[in-house]
Motif scaffolding. Structure first.
Motif, mmCIF file in Angstrom:
data_model
loop_
_atom_site.group_PDB
_atom_site.id
_atom_site.type_symbol
_atom_site.label_atom_id
_atom_site.label_comp_id
_atom_site.label_asym_id
_atom_site.label_seq_id
_atom_site.Cartn_x
_atom_site.Cartn_y
_atom_site.Cartn_z
ATOM 1 N N GLU A 99 0.821 -1.207 0.000
ATOM 2 C CA GLU A 99 0.000 0.000 0.000
ATOM 3 C C GLU A 99 0.857 1.258 0.000
ATOM 4 N N PHE A 100 0.264 2.330 -0.499
ATOM 5 C CA PHE A 100 0.745 3.670 -0.205
ATOM 6 C C PHE A 100 0.054 4.061 1.094
ATOM 7 N N HIS A 101 0.798 4.349 2.134
ATOM 8 C CA HIS A 101 0.187 4.787 3.380
ATOM 9 C C HIS A 101 1.077 5.810 4.055
ATOM 10 N N ARG A 102 0.572 6.424 5.116
ATOM 11 C CA ARG A 102 1.311 7.444 5.853
ATOM 12 C C ARG A 102 2.510 6.840 6.575
ATOM 13 N N GLY A 103 3.521 7.640 6.731
ATOM 14 C CA GLY A 103 4.708 7.250 7.478
ATOM 15 C C GLY A 103 5.865 8.130 7.073
ATOM 16 N N ASN A 104 6.926 8.093 7.861
ATOM 17 C CA ASN A 104 8.049 8.987 7.602
ATOM 18 C C ASN A 104 9.384 8.282 7.392
ATOM 19 N N SER A 164 8.553 16.344 0.994
ATOM 20 C CA SER A 164 9.968 16.701 0.956
ATOM 21 C C SER A 164 10.760 15.633 1.704
ATOM 22 N N LEU A 165 12.068 15.780 1.677
ATOM 23 C CA LEU A 165 12.958 14.896 2.428
ATOM 24 C C LEU A 165 13.484 15.639 3.640
ATOM 25 N N GLY A 166 13.775 14.905 4.694
ATOM 26 C CA GLY A 166 14.316 15.517 5.900
ATOM 27 C C GLY A 166 14.909 14.451 6.795
ATOM 28 N N VAL A 167 15.117 14.814 8.040
ATOM 29 C CA VAL A 167 15.682 13.900 9.033
ATOM 30 C C VAL A 167 14.758 13.902 10.240
ATOM 31 N N ILE A 168 14.414 12.714 10.713
ATOM 32 C CA ILE A 168 13.643 12.559 11.936
ATOM 33 C C ILE A 168 14.475 11.680 12.862
ATOM 34 N N GLY A 169 14.794 12.199 14.041
ATOM 35 C CA GLY A 169 15.732 11.495 14.905
ATOM 36 C C GLY A 169 17.075 11.454 14.212
ATOM 37 N N ALA A 175 14.151 10.749 6.120
ATOM 38 C CA ALA A 175 12.703 10.556 6.145
ATOM 39 C C ALA A 175 12.025 11.325 5.014
ATOM 40 N N VAL A 176 10.776 10.930 4.733
ATOM 41 C CA VAL A 176 9.887 11.765 3.934
ATOM 42 C C VAL A 176 9.049 12.573 4.921
ATOM 43 N N ILE A 177 8.755 13.808 4.549
ATOM 44 C CA ILE A 177 8.089 14.751 5.446
ATOM 45 C C ILE A 177 6.702 15.088 4.892
ATOM 46 N N ASP A 178 5.761 15.326 5.780
ATOM 47 C CA ASP A 178 4.385 15.710 5.437
ATOM 48 C C ASP A 178 3.693 14.606 4.639
ATOM 49 N N SER A 179 3.818 13.401 5.143
ATOM 50 C CA SER A 179 3.294 12.219 4.460
ATOM 51 C C SER A 179 1.767 12.216 4.361
ATOM 52 N N LEU A 197 -0.124 11.892 0.821
ATOM 53 C CA LEU A 197 -0.968 10.735 0.518
ATOM 54 C C LEU A 197 -2.362 11.180 0.077
ATOM 55 N N ALA A 198 -2.941 12.141 0.778
ATOM 56 C CA ALA A 198 -4.277 12.623 0.414
ATOM 57 C C ALA A 198 -4.284 13.186 -1.007
ATOM 58 N N ASP A 199 -3.261 13.946 -1.361
ATOM 59 C CA ASP A 199 -3.180 14.497 -2.723
ATOM 60 C C ASP A 199 -2.972 13.402 -3.759
ATOM 61 N N LEU A 200 -2.187 12.383 -3.427
ATOM 62 C CA LEU A 200 -1.961 11.273 -4.353
ATOM 63 C C LEU A 200 -3.250 10.491 -4.581
#
Length: 142
Positions: free
Chosen positions: A73-78, A92-97, A101-105, A109-112
């Protein structure tokens, strides 16, 4: 049509671009591990997409007819820890911890989902997965 163009194979996952007529997003998948369930990105190819719901919480897209796999599936996550063998869209791309990561997932997803729904009245939506690094590694045969 959704085009997934893989670009960066890293220890933090496989990063690429998701492209439709209206959108250009980032995505994160697990690295290639021989198409292993819950561990690997899916093989290159053409796959039907179907709208649905992720665990009855929000709209998502299912990737159908993946050889040897189901519930892709395409689903939310970072981050890579969120993929479970699936595809995570982001703006966008970024760093989490300490992980890339991907940001604003969620909004990506809603737009996709909306972009695929807008096209589905004209034709069945498909995902096309390409990995240019694999194409470049192969020698042309003449």
């Amino acid at each position: 049509m959704v085009l997934l163009l893989r670009q960066f194979d890293t220890p933090f996952g496989m990063f690429g671009r998701l492209i439709t007529d209206e959108l250009m997003l980032w995505c994160l998948e697990p690295p290639w591990k021989g198409n292993a369930k819950n561990e690997s990105c899916i093989p290159e190819g053409r796959y039907p997409l179907e709208q649905g719901e992720f665990q009855n919480r929000y709209e998502n897209l299912s990737v159908l007819s993946v050889p040897g796999r189901e519930f892709i599936e395409f689903h939310r996550g970072n981050t890579l820890r969120d993929t479970e063998g699936c595809i995570l869209p982001g703006r966008s791309l970024g760093v989490i911890g300490q992980s890339w990561a991907v940001i604003d997932s969620g909004s990506a997803l809603a737009d996709l989902v909306d972009a695929v729904a807008d096209r589905s009245s004209n034709a069945d939506p498909f995902l096309y997965v390409f990995d240019p690094a694999k194409c470049q590694a192969q020698s042309p045969s003449y």
